[in-house]
Write a protein that holds these residues in place. Structure first.
Motif, PDB file in Angstrom:
ATOM      1  N   GLY A  28       0.841  -1.179   0.000  1.00 30.12           N
ATOM      2  CA  GLY A  28       0.000   0.000   0.000  1.00 30.12           C
ATOM      3  C   GLY A  28       0.885   1.241   0.000  1.00 30.12           C
ATOM      4  N   VAL A  29       0.276   2.378  -0.221  1.00 35.58           N
ATOM      5  CA  VAL A  29       1.016   3.641  -0.267  1.00 35.58           C
ATOM      6  C   VAL A  29       0.454   4.557   0.808  1.00 35.58           C
ATOM      7  N   THR A  30       1.344   5.168   1.576  1.00 36.83           N
ATOM      8  CA  THR A  30       0.933   6.064   2.651  1.00 36.83           C
ATOM      9  C   THR A  30       1.605   7.417   2.494  1.00 36.83           C
ATOM     10  N   VAL A  31       1.021   8.396   3.147  1.00 42.40           N
ATOM     11  CA  VAL A  31       1.673   9.689   3.358  1.00 42.40           C
ATOM     12  C   VAL A  31       1.699   9.884   4.867  1.00 42.40           C
ATOM     13  N   ILE A  32       2.897  10.070   5.408  1.00 49.22           N
ATOM     14  CA  ILE A  32       3.080  10.263   6.842  1.00 49.22           C
ATOM     15  C   ILE A  32       3.230  11.763   7.086  1.00 49.22           C
ATOM     16  N   THR A  33       2.458  12.289   8.030  1.00 48.89           N
ATOM     17  CA  THR A  33       2.456  13.730   8.281  1.00 48.89           C
ATOM     18  C   THR A  33       2.758  14.035   9.740  1.00 48.89           C
ATOM     19  N   THR A  34       3.376  15.191   9.952  1.00 46.36           N
ATOM     20  CA  THR A  34       3.622  15.704  11.300  1.00 46.36           C
ATOM     21  C   THR A  34       3.764  17.218  11.207  1.00 46.36           C
ATOM     22  N   ARG A  35       4.134  17.837  12.305  1.00 47.91           N
ATOM     23  CA  ARG A  35       4.209  19.305  12.378  1.00 47.91           C
ATOM     24  C   ARG A  35       5.558  19.733  12.952  1.00 47.91           C
ATOM     25  N   LEU A  36       6.097  20.818  12.406  1.00 48.87           N
ATOM     26  CA  LEU A  36       7.318  21.426  12.938  1.00 48.87           C
ATOM     27  C   LEU A  36       6.967  22.324  14.118  1.00 48.87           C
ATOM     28  N   GLU A  37       7.965  22.713  14.883  1.00 45.22           N
ATOM     29  CA  GLU A  37       7.745  23.603  16.029  1.00 45.22           C
ATOM     30  C   GLU A  37       7.114  24.926  15.623  1.00 45.22           C
ATOM     31  N   ASP A  38       7.421  25.415  14.387  1.00 44.11           N
ATOM     32  CA  ASP A  38       6.870  26.695  13.938  1.00 44.11           C
ATOM     33  C   ASP A  38       5.424  26.566  13.445  1.00 44.11           C
ATOM     34  N   GLY A  39       4.861  25.361  13.505  1.00 46.76           N
ATOM     35  CA  GLY A  39       3.480  25.148  13.098  1.00 46.76           C
ATOM     36  C   GLY A  39       3.312  24.673  11.674  1.00 46.76           C
ATOM     37  N   SER A  40       4.368  24.716  10.872  1.00 48.25           N
ATOM     38  CA  SER A  40       4.257  24.231   9.496  1.00 48.25           C
ATOM     39  C   SER A  40       4.258  22.700   9.483  1.00 48.25           C
ATOM     40  N   PHE A  41       3.758  22.138   8.392  1.00 46.57           N
ATOM     41  CA  PHE A  41       3.607  20.697   8.284  1.00 46.57           C
ATOM     42  C   PHE A  41       4.719  20.066   7.472  1.00 46.57           C
ATOM     43  N   PHE A 103       2.272  20.456   0.738  1.00 40.61           N
ATOM     44  CA  PHE A 103       0.888  20.636   1.166  1.00 40.61           C
ATOM     45  C   PHE A 103       0.119  21.619   0.290  1.00 40.61           C
ATOM     46  N   ALA A 104       0.770  22.184  -0.729  1.00 43.53           N
ATOM     47  CA  ALA A 104       0.104  23.139  -1.616  1.00 43.53           C
ATOM     48  C   ALA A 104      -1.077  22.473  -2.319  1.00 43.53           C
ATOM     49  N   GLY A 105      -2.265  23.040  -2.136  1.00 45.33           N
ATOM     50  CA  GLY A 105      -3.463  22.536  -2.785  1.00 45.33           C
ATOM     51  C   GLY A 105      -4.032  21.256  -2.193  1.00 45.33           C
TER      52      GLY A 105
END
Length: 171
Positions: A28-41, A103-105
């Motif tokens: 399967g194919v996944t996208v793993i996401t998290t957040r930086l300290e400045d709030g960006s992803f 994350f654009a769009g």
């Protein structure tokens, strides 16, 4: 009978041959996401996702030691594993590219801990970053699942170096 040894024998193949053999295992194919300290992803495409345990609920995935995002995923307490569904090949490709705003769009909602859950996925798992194990040229991440959701639909699959929709064939 194999030799009795505490160490593996040297491989009798090169990296290209090994990669070709590995490519025959559909994943399967996944996208793993998290957040930086400045709030960006931060997010990346990964096909190295597997279930590990039901009690406690554990999953695992791996990331190359050469990945620029390795320190982010190593240091953050949480991440979300988004399991891509059929038709989300553009997302898989977007999150695999370098030097762009991945994350654009992209449409998403936020998890309980404020991490991106991508719209239209087959499933997602919000994980506490339980442990990490360096092995070879990758780090294996074990996530303890705190929350998850499933939306049963055909998935996106990676096989033989190509993406496939499980309901439509090769892309």
């Amino acid at each position: 009978m194999p030799p009795d040894s505490s160490r593996a024998m040297a491989p009798q193949f090169d990296n290209a041959h090994f990669r070709r053999a590995l490519s025959q295992f559909a994943t399967g194919v996944t996208v793993i996401t998290t957040r930086l300290e400045d709030g960006s992803f931060v997010g990346l495409t990964a096909s190295s996702f597997n279930s590990l345990s039901l009690q406690p609920p554990l999953v695992l995935w791996s990331l190359s030691n050469a990945a620029s995002s390795l320190p982010v995923f190593t240091d953050n307490s949480h991440y979300v594993i988004n399991v891509l569904s059929a038709g989300q090949n553009a997302l898989a490709e977007q999150f695999a590219r370098r030097g762009i705003d991945r994350f654009a769009g992209v449409e998403y909602t936020l998890s309980r801990t404020g991490l991106p859950i991508l719209k239209g996925v087959s499933a997602w798992f919000e994980c506490h970053n339980r442990s990490r194990y360096p092995e070879g040229d990758h780090v294996i991440f074990v996530g303890e699942v705190e929350e998850c959701e499933a939306y049963p639909q055909p998935g996106l699959v990676f096989h033989g170096g190509r993406l496939f929709d499980t309901d439509a064939g090769p892309i």
